[in-house]
Design a protein around this motif. Structure first.
Motif, PDB file in Angstrom:
ATOM      1  N   ASP A 170       7.427  15.108   0.133  1.00 43.50           N
ATOM      2  CA  ASP A 170       8.353  14.263   0.749  1.00 43.50           C
ATOM      3  C   ASP A 170       7.637  12.723   0.501  1.00 43.50           C
ATOM      4  O   ASP A 170       6.589  12.588   0.472  1.00 43.50           O
ATOM      5  CB  ASP A 170       8.538  14.334   2.372  1.00 43.50           C
ATOM      6  CG  ASP A 170       9.716  14.036   2.685  1.00 43.50           C
ATOM      7  OD1 ASP A 170      10.589  13.259   2.122  1.00 43.50           O
ATOM      8  OD2 ASP A 170       9.999  14.214   3.781  1.00 43.50           O
ATOM      9  N   GLN A 171       8.560  11.768   0.453  1.00 47.07           N
ATOM     10  CA  GLN A 171       8.032  10.438   0.443  1.00 47.07           C
ATOM     11  C   GLN A 171       9.028   9.462   1.052  1.00 47.07           C
ATOM     12  O   GLN A 171      10.291   9.802   1.238  1.00 47.07           O
ATOM     13  CB  GLN A 171       7.609   9.723  -0.856  1.00 47.07           C
ATOM     14  CG  GLN A 171       8.614  10.296  -1.947  1.00 47.07           C
ATOM     15  CD  GLN A 171       8.094   9.311  -3.372  1.00 47.07           C
ATOM     16  OE1 GLN A 171       7.390   8.493  -3.465  1.00 47.07           O
ATOM     17  NE2 GLN A 171       8.277  10.274  -4.488  1.00 47.07           N
ATOM     18  N   GLY A 172       8.309   8.304   1.735  1.00 51.22           N
ATOM     19  CA  GLY A 172       9.122   7.437   2.475  1.00 51.22           C
ATOM     20  C   GLY A 172       8.504   6.425   3.314  1.00 51.22           C
ATOM     21  O   GLY A 172       7.225   6.690   3.087  1.00 51.22           O
ATOM     22  N   ALA A 173       8.937   5.971   4.510  1.00 51.25           N
ATOM     23  CA  ALA A 173       8.128   5.265   5.456  1.00 51.25           C
ATOM     24  C   ALA A 173       7.356   6.126   6.439  1.00 51.25           C
ATOM     25  O   ALA A 173       7.818   7.262   6.709  1.00 51.25           O
ATOM     26  CB  ALA A 173       9.206   4.372   6.307  1.00 51.25           C
ATOM     27  N   PRO A 174       6.136   5.463   6.376  1.00 50.22           N
ATOM     28  CA  PRO A 174       4.894   6.474   7.041  1.00 50.22           C
ATOM     29  C   PRO A 174       5.457   6.631   8.608  1.00 50.22           C
ATOM     30  O   PRO A 174       5.494   7.840   8.983  1.00 50.22           O
ATOM     31  CB  PRO A 174       3.854   5.586   7.037  1.00 50.22           C
ATOM     32  CG  PRO A 174       4.046   4.621   5.851  1.00 50.22           C
ATOM     33  CD  PRO A 174       5.432   4.414   5.708  1.00 50.22           C
ATOM     34  N   GLN A 175       5.962   5.657   9.182  1.00 47.21           N
ATOM     35  CA  GLN A 175       6.450   5.986  10.629  1.00 47.21           C
ATOM     36  C   GLN A 175       7.515   7.182  10.854  1.00 47.21           C
ATOM     37  O   GLN A 175       7.606   8.044  11.594  1.00 47.21           O
ATOM     38  CB  GLN A 175       6.936   4.663  11.223  1.00 47.21           C
ATOM     39  CG  GLN A 175       6.083   3.538  11.642  1.00 47.21           C
ATOM     40  CD  GLN A 175       5.361   2.825  10.244  1.00 47.21           C
ATOM     41  OE1 GLN A 175       5.897   3.045   9.132  1.00 47.21           O
ATOM     42  NE2 GLN A 175       4.368   2.261  10.678  1.00 47.21           N
ATOM     43  N   ALA A 187      -0.216   1.575   5.228  1.00 46.52           N
ATOM     44  CA  ALA A 187       0.809   1.888   4.033  1.00 46.52           C
ATOM     45  C   ALA A 187       1.968   1.550   4.493  1.00 46.52           C
ATOM     46  O   ALA A 187       2.460   1.685   5.852  1.00 46.52           O
ATOM     47  CB  ALA A 187       0.650   3.391   3.833  1.00 46.52           C
ATOM     48  N   GLY A 188       2.894   0.734   3.481  1.00 47.09           N
ATOM     49  CA  GLY A 188       4.355   0.761   3.660  1.00 47.09           C
ATOM     50  C   GLY A 188       5.088   1.897   3.196  1.00 47.09           C
ATOM     51  O   GLY A 188       6.224   1.890   3.278  1.00 47.09           O
ATOM     52  N   HIS A 189       4.514   2.924   2.356  1.00 45.62           N
ATOM     53  CA  HIS A 189       5.203   3.793   1.672  1.00 45.62           C
ATOM     54  C   HIS A 189       4.147   5.072   1.690  1.00 45.62           C
ATOM     55  O   HIS A 189       2.933   4.675   1.552  1.00 45.62           O
ATOM     56  CB  HIS A 189       5.702   3.346   0.292  1.00 45.62           C
ATOM     57  CG  HIS A 189       6.503   4.464  -0.370  1.00 45.62           C
ATOM     58  ND1 HIS A 189       7.913   4.704  -0.254  1.00 45.62           N
ATOM     59  CD2 HIS A 189       6.099   5.435  -1.340  1.00 45.62           C
ATOM     60  CE1 HIS A 189       8.382   5.525  -0.699  1.00 45.62           C
ATOM     61  NE2 HIS A 189       7.399   6.095  -1.361  1.00 45.62           N
ATOM     62  N   VAL A 190       4.659   6.294   1.810  1.00 49.65           N
ATOM     63  CA  VAL A 190       3.819   7.218   2.025  1.00 49.65           C
ATOM     64  C   VAL A 190       4.231   8.712   1.165  1.00 49.65           C
ATOM     65  O   VAL A 190       5.559   8.720   1.279  1.00 49.65           O
ATOM     66  CB  VAL A 190       3.203   7.924   3.260  1.00 49.65           C
ATOM     67  CG1 VAL A 190       4.528   8.452   4.041  1.00 49.65           C
ATOM     68  CG2 VAL A 190       2.074   8.904   3.273  1.00 49.65           C
ATOM     69  N   ALA A 191       3.428   8.864   0.399  1.00 55.04           N
ATOM     70  CA  ALA A 191       3.813  10.326  -0.470  1.00 55.04           C
ATOM     71  C   ALA A 191       2.960  11.465   0.105  1.00 55.04           C
ATOM     72  O   ALA A 191       1.855  11.414   0.253  1.00 55.04           O
ATOM     73  CB  ALA A 191       3.633  10.219  -1.839  1.00 55.04           C
ATOM     74  N   ILE A 192       3.818  12.512   0.483  1.00 61.09           N
ATOM     75  CA  ILE A 192       3.010  13.463   1.441  1.00 61.09           C
ATOM     76  C   ILE A 192       2.818  14.421   0.414  1.00 61.09           C
ATOM     77  O   ILE A 192       3.712  15.179  -0.418  1.00 61.09           O
ATOM     78  CB  ILE A 192       3.820  14.179   2.542  1.00 61.09           C
ATOM     79  CG1 ILE A 192       3.860  13.130   3.541  1.00 61.09           C
ATOM     80  CG2 ILE A 192       3.303  15.440   2.952  1.00 61.09           C
ATOM     81  CD1 ILE A 192       4.781  13.548   4.636  1.00 61.09           C
ATOM     82  N   VAL A 216       0.912  -1.233   0.137  1.00 61.85           N
ATOM     83  CA  VAL A 216      -0.067  -0.028   0.038  1.00 61.85           C
ATOM     84  C   VAL A 216       1.024   1.285  -0.058  1.00 61.85           C
ATOM     85  O   VAL A 216       1.723   1.463   0.871  1.00 61.85           O
ATOM     86  CB  VAL A 216      -0.892   0.102   1.098  1.00 61.85           C
ATOM     87  CG1 VAL A 216      -1.750   1.294   1.297  1.00 61.85           C
ATOM     88  CG2 VAL A 216      -1.850  -1.277   1.077  1.00 61.85           C
ATOM     89  N   THR A 217       0.804   1.951  -0.905  1.00 67.13           N
ATOM     90  CA  THR A 217       1.345   3.492  -0.856  1.00 67.13           C
ATOM     91  C   THR A 217       0.336   4.420  -0.740  1.00 67.13           C
ATOM     92  O   THR A 217      -0.780   4.350  -1.252  1.00 67.13           O
ATOM     93  CB  THR A 217       1.999   3.756  -2.417  1.00 67.13           C
ATOM     94  OG1 THR A 217       2.907   2.686  -2.596  1.00 67.13           O
ATOM     95  CG2 THR A 217       2.705   4.916  -2.313  1.00 67.13           C
ATOM     96  N   ALA A 218       0.497   5.218   0.310  1.00 70.39           N
ATOM     97  CA  ALA A 218      -0.531   6.206   0.458  1.00 70.39           C
ATOM     98  C   ALA A 218      -0.057   7.624  -0.098  1.00 70.39           C
ATOM     99  O   ALA A 218       0.804   7.980  -0.070  1.00 70.39           O
ATOM    100  CB  ALA A 218      -0.607   6.321   2.105  1.00 70.39           C
ATOM    101  N   LEU A 219      -1.109   8.245  -0.367  1.00 71.57           N
ATOM    102  CA  LEU A 219      -1.149   9.699  -0.560  1.00 71.57           C
ATOM    103  C   LEU A 219      -1.655  10.539   0.215  1.00 71.57           C
ATOM    104  O   LEU A 219      -3.034  10.396   0.669  1.00 71.57           O
ATOM    105  CB  LEU A 219      -1.652  10.083  -2.257  1.00 71.57           C
ATOM    106  CG  LEU A 219      -1.330   9.500  -3.534  1.00 71.57           C
ATOM    107  CD1 LEU A 219      -1.937   9.829  -4.477  1.00 71.57           C
ATOM    108  CD2 LEU A 219       0.204   9.439  -3.700  1.00 71.57           C
TER     109      LEU A 219
END
Lengths: 363, 233
Positions: A213-218, A200-205, A26-29
């Motif tokens: 920015d994008q990277g690990a949600p944590q 999500a395992g990955h997030v794009a802000i 899951v990639t989150a926007l």
């Protein structure tokens, strides 16, 4: 299957200029409403035509303004779960589920649809009409319908908006199941931090039409409460509640002093530091009330996505990364450049437990 | 009924039903297309097309009939071509009556169908296309079924209008018993001769029955259409 996109789109006053990648899982926007998240996934689906740029999914180019490629919506094979479910009111739940199958390769049988319905907990609803479903049930059907069209990518546009807390928890669990069982890559649009952290395992802000920015949600989202630039560092609690009530955390490149840390001694903690809470100093600061000063090195300077007057300064402190946001004027006056040693003065931090519960601690 | 109605009256009723059915069914595909175009597409001449479709509604029917006579007469620019190519004649034939009543009913049909198309949420059509349906399939599986009650309503309005059309028909194809004399023309003709009131009155009763019947049939069809969608699921 990796999605890469770099697109521009002008919508009245609003300009979208975004560059991001999404892989498996899951990639989150993530971003506020109006930040451009929905426009991005509409462009990926083909419902919005970008002014320029390129969208590629795996090996296939979906859109390329230079090569004049714009694959029609129905040939993209991208499943879409809309905020408002958008079930066909004249078809039963079963027919809704099977709708996409007839256009893919026709190999989805009634049995597959029933099995999907079982997975989604819809077994009893198959003969019902969408008009008689609750919001949560409708969203389940919408997810099943999208999955049965055998998409190469599943996109969800705020699928939990408009549901009550109990339904939200249901659907969240369901999306986790889809992520883990079905294994289709998911692009998930949300403005809710807890959803993103959980799924999500990955997030794009996304903010003001760009990807900040994008990277690990944590690392990016823990604690901040806003979608600003932030970094998370790992720390260990070494001294708890000394005589003046402060606890001491050791980092790979220094120490932090925080009040009221409610954790056992020796506990590993994640500490989130928002870029706007970091001041920079060329020399070790003296005569300041701030306790937390970390010696760092500048790794990168970049134009801030959140303000035209600011610069994002990426820092390295021991093995951890930090970020600071300073005005363009300060950056010029101080002569900031990569490789330069610098002192980061930290105004406040947020503690992130592994469960994802945050306390913001002002220092 | 043939006993009750005189042969001339019966002819008028049969011809009216034939004329109205053909007029309605033949204009349906074009009506669907134009209604969809007006509802969903923005293009140069949108307003002009809309005005053109509505013209028969606002023009005096005698003007519409006369324009049809000029255009579709055997010497007319369109009528001449159709006669040379297919041997179709409109002027003073029942086909002309069908054309005239079709044209007069067209605005009503298009208005009803356009409203039905506009009421279909384009977001549902978007959802269908993300599921792999091309434009034609989206239209056939989502737009059309959702608009069906409105389409049926448009058909009934056009049929009723065609049954009652008088001005344009009598101008275009005259009032020839057995060929172009529809119920309204026949009523008019009977009222012109002494002692024709009785025949006229019978035809008036027939028009009332047919009109009410058409509305009832449409209700049933619309309900069936909705019901069938429930049953099939």
């Amino acid at each position: 299957m990796t999605l890469t996109l770099a697109i521009q789109k002008q919508l009245g006053e609003f300009a979208l200029d975004v560059n991001l990648a999404a892989g498996a899982g899951v990639t989150a926007l993530f971003g506020r409403s109006g930040a451009g998240k929905s426009t991005i996934i509409k462009a990926v689906a083909g419902l919005v035509v970008p002014d320029g740029g390129r969208i590629q999914l795996g090996e296939s180019v979906l859109f390329d303004s230079q090569a004049n490629i714009d694959v029609p919506v129905h040939k993209r094979r991208i499943g879409m779960v809309f905020q408002d479910a958008r079930l066909f009111p004249h078809l039963s739940v079963l027919k809704n589920l099977r709708y996409g199958a007839r256009f893919s390769d026709g190999s989805v049988t009634r049995g597959d649809a029933v099995a999907m319905a079982e997975l989604l907990g819809l077994g009893d609803l198959l003969s019902r009409k969408p008009g008689s479903l609750s919001g949560g049930e409708a969203q389940r059907v919408a997810i099943g319908r999208a999955l049965l069209s055998k998409p190469r990518l599943l996109m969800m546009d705020e699928p939990l908006a408009g549901l009550d807390q109990a339904r939200k928890a249901d659907i969240l669990a369901l999306i986790e199941k889809v992520r883990d069982v079905v294994g289709v890559p998911i692009l998930y649009v949300s403005h809710a931090r807890d959803e993103v952290l959980r799924l999500a395992g990955h997030v794009a802000i996304i903010s003001d039409g760009t990807c900040l920015d994008q990277g690990a949600p944590q690392a990016l989202l823990a604690g901040s409460g806003t979608a600003g630039l932030a970094r998370t560092v790992r720390a260990r609690l070494v001294l708890k509640n000394s005589s003046d009530g402060l606890s001491e955390l050791s980092l790979s490149g220094g120490r932090l002093f925080l009040p009221q840390v409610d954790a056992p001694l020796g506990q590993a903690l994640s500490v989130e530091i928002a870029a706007r809470d970091v001041m920079l100093s060329l020399t070790p600061p003296e005569g300041l009330s701030a306790l937390n000063v970390l010696a760092c090195e500048i790794t990168e300077l970049r134009a801030s996505g959140s303000s035209p007057f600011a610069v994002d300064v990426m820092l390295r402190c021991g093995e951890d990364a930090l970020a600071a946001q300073v005005t363009r004027r300060s950056a010029e006056r101080m002569g900031l450049r990569p490789g330069m040693p610098i002192y980061a003065v930290i105004k406040s931090v947020a503690l992130a437990q592994t469960s994802g519960v945050m306390d913001v601690v002002a220092i | 009924m043939t006993d009750w109605l005189g042969p001339e009256e019966w002819q008028a009723v049969a011809l009216s039903l034939q004329v109205a059915s053909v007029a309605t069914l033949v204009s349906l595909p074009l009506g669907l297309f134009i209604a969809y175009a007006l509802a969903r597409w923005r293009f140069f001449g949108h307003g002009l097309l809309n005005a053109l479709v509505h013209l028969p509604l606002v023009l005096p029917p005698v003007v519409t009939g006369y324009l049809l006579l000029i255009g579709f007469g055997r010497q007319g620019p369109i009528g001449g071509v159709l006669y040379d190519a297919f041997g179709i004649t409109f002027a003073f034939e029942w086909t002309g009556a069908a054309l005239a009543s079709g044209v007069m009913g067209f605005p009503l049909m298009v208005r009803a169908i356009r409203l039905a198309f506009e009421a279909v949420d384009p977001k549902l059509e978007q959802a269908a296309s993300t599921l792999g349906a091309n434009r034609l399939m989206v239209f056939a599986t989502v737009t059309l079924p959702l608009a069906l009650p409105g389409i049926i309503a448009g058909l009934v309005l056009a049929f009723a209008k065609a049954m009652g059309e008088f001005g344009a028909t009598i101008t275009f194809v005259s009032n020839i018993p057995g060929r172009t004399q529809t119920i309204p023309s026949a009523i008019y003709a009977f009222l012109q001769v002494p002692g024709g009131e009785e025949s006229a009155f019978r035809l008036i009763l027939v028009s009332i029955v047919v009109s009410i019947g058409a509305v009832l049939v449409a209700e049933v069809l619309a309900r069936r259409a909705v019901g069938a969608r429930v049953d099939r699921s």
